[in-house]
Design a protein around this motif. Structure first.
Motif, PDB file in Angstrom:
ATOM      1  N   TYR A  79     -13.262 -47.360 -49.745  1.00 48.38           N
ATOM      2  CA  TYR A  79     -12.378 -46.321 -49.232  1.00 48.38           C
ATOM      3  C   TYR A  79     -13.242 -45.098 -48.941  1.00 48.38           C
ATOM      4  O   TYR A  79     -13.821 -44.498 -49.850  1.00 48.38           O
ATOM      5  CB  TYR A  79     -11.273 -45.986 -50.243  1.00 48.38           C
ATOM      6  N   ALA A 106      -6.266 -38.309 -52.119  1.00 46.70           N
ATOM      7  CA  ALA A 106      -5.626 -39.021 -53.229  1.00 46.70           C
ATOM      8  C   ALA A 106      -4.530 -39.964 -52.736  1.00 46.70           C
ATOM      9  O   ALA A 106      -4.440 -41.112 -53.203  1.00 46.70           O
ATOM     10  CB  ALA A 106      -5.063 -38.017 -54.229  1.00 46.70           C
ATOM     11  N   VAL A 107      -3.714 -39.506 -51.807  1.00 49.54           N
ATOM     12  CA  VAL A 107      -2.645 -40.348 -51.263  1.00 49.54           C
ATOM     13  C   VAL A 107      -3.254 -41.551 -50.528  1.00 49.54           C
ATOM     14  O   VAL A 107      -2.797 -42.680 -50.675  1.00 49.54           O
ATOM     15  CB  VAL A 107      -1.720 -39.533 -50.332  1.00 49.54           C
ATOM     16  N   MET A 109      -6.181 -42.944 -51.052  1.00 45.46           N
ATOM     17  CA  MET A 109      -6.787 -43.875 -52.004  1.00 45.46           C
ATOM     18  C   MET A 109      -5.722 -44.709 -52.705  1.00 45.46           C
ATOM     19  O   MET A 109      -5.915 -45.912 -52.916  1.00 45.46           O
ATOM     20  CB  MET A 109      -7.654 -43.132 -53.025  1.00 45.46           C
ATOM     21  N   GLU A 110      -4.590 -44.118 -53.030  1.00 41.61           N
ATOM     22  CA  GLU A 110      -3.497 -44.888 -53.638  1.00 41.61           C
ATOM     23  C   GLU A 110      -2.990 -45.949 -52.673  1.00 41.61           C
ATOM     24  O   GLU A 110      -2.711 -47.079 -53.063  1.00 41.61           O
ATOM     25  CB  GLU A 110      -2.359 -43.973 -54.094  1.00 41.61           C
ATOM     26  N   ARG A 111      -2.901 -45.617 -51.388  1.00 38.37           N
ATOM     27  CA  ARG A 111      -2.493 -46.609 -50.381  1.00 38.37           C
ATOM     28  C   ARG A 111      -3.523 -47.738 -50.267  1.00 38.37           C
ATOM     29  O   ARG A 111      -3.167 -48.902 -50.117  1.00 38.37           O
ATOM     30  CB  ARG A 111      -2.301 -45.934 -49.018  1.00 38.37           C
ATOM     31  N   LEU A 113      -5.509 -48.821 -52.645  1.00 33.51           N
ATOM     32  CA  LEU A 113      -5.368 -49.664 -53.840  1.00 33.51           C
ATOM     33  C   LEU A 113      -4.087 -50.503 -53.768  1.00 33.51           C
ATOM     34  O   LEU A 113      -4.073 -51.661 -54.200  1.00 33.51           O
ATOM     35  CB  LEU A 113      -5.402 -48.816 -55.102  1.00 33.51           C
ATOM     36  N   ARG A 114      -3.025 -49.940 -53.210  1.00 31.95           N
ATOM     37  CA  ARG A 114      -1.778 -50.702 -53.046  1.00 31.95           C
ATOM     38  C   ARG A 114      -2.012 -51.860 -52.077  1.00 31.95           C
ATOM     39  O   ARG A 114      -1.539 -52.972 -52.284  1.00 31.95           O
ATOM     40  CB  ARG A 114      -0.665 -49.776 -52.565  1.00 31.95           C
ATOM     41  N   ARG A 117      -3.814 -54.595 -53.945  1.00 35.43           N
ATOM     42  CA  ARG A 117      -2.905 -55.366 -54.804  1.00 35.43           C
ATOM     43  C   ARG A 117      -2.043 -56.318 -53.973  1.00 35.43           C
ATOM     44  O   ARG A 117      -1.835 -57.478 -54.343  1.00 35.43           O
ATOM     45  CB  ARG A 117      -2.014 -54.425 -55.613  1.00 35.43           C
ATOM     46  N   GLU A 136     -12.028 -48.896 -59.052  1.00 44.57           N
ATOM     47  CA  GLU A 136     -12.400 -47.522 -58.729  1.00 44.57           C
ATOM     48  C   GLU A 136     -13.752 -47.218 -59.352  1.00 44.57           C
ATOM     49  O   GLU A 136     -14.024 -47.616 -60.479  1.00 44.57           O
ATOM     50  CB  GLU A 136     -11.356 -46.535 -59.275  1.00 44.57           C
TER      51      GLU A 136
END
Length: 161
Positions: A79, A106-107, A109-111, A113-114, A117, A136
């Motif tokens: 990322y 941050a948003v 990076m969360e996307r 990681l989602r 998954r 991470e």
């Protein structure tokens, strides 16, 4: 020469001798990834040896890598949203978010990681690349996938023109 005396080519990840140019693929080890990319030879999670860049876009960089535990090539996607992140070169792999872009980073990076998954849950689907790991590190996230050698869709489409 034993495997212990040889090293991996960062261009194809095959074992080679100490010569700078790989006899298998012609990659010159004196060639380094760009300054905003992970340096070749970086090891992530004490498991993934980073080689050449396979591709990059606005949100990430994909590298050829070698899984040191499973002894096999993999692709590692990092990322790295170029519009809001910079590599901290004096520390090698670490990434820093640009001032004022922390929330966006941050948003994103969360996307990322989602997505990792979700892709991992699709490992049983034949037409989807297998995700083997995600984690991470270095103030960013990484997605590890099976490495499929061949042409990408853009290269295939160019052949039809």
């Amino acid at each position: 020469m034993t495997d212990m005396e040889q090293k991996r080519c960062y261009g194809c990840m095959r074992l080679k001798d100490d010569q700078p140019v790989c006899p298998h693929c012609g990659y010159d080890e004196r060639t380094q990834n760009d300054i905003h990319q992970l340096p070749t030879g970086t090891v992530l999670k004490e498991q993934y040896l980073i080689g050449r860049v396979l591709g990059q876009g606005g949100f990430g960089i994909t590298y050829l890598a070698w899984d040191l535990y499973l002894d096999t090539p993999v692709a590692v996607k990092e990322y790295f949203p170029s519009f809001c992140a910079q590599r901290i070169t004096q520390r090698g792999a670490d990434i820093r978010c640009m001032a004022g872009m922390e929330q966006t980073y941050a948003v994103g990076m969360e996307r990322f990681l989602r997505e990792a998954r979700t892709l991992r849950q699709l490992n049983h689907v034949a037409c989807v690349v297998r995700v083997t790991d995600f984690f991470e590190e270095n103030h960013t996230a990484y997605l590890v996938m099976e490495y499929l050698d061949g042409k990408n869709l853009k290269q295939m489409a160019a052949g039809f023109g």
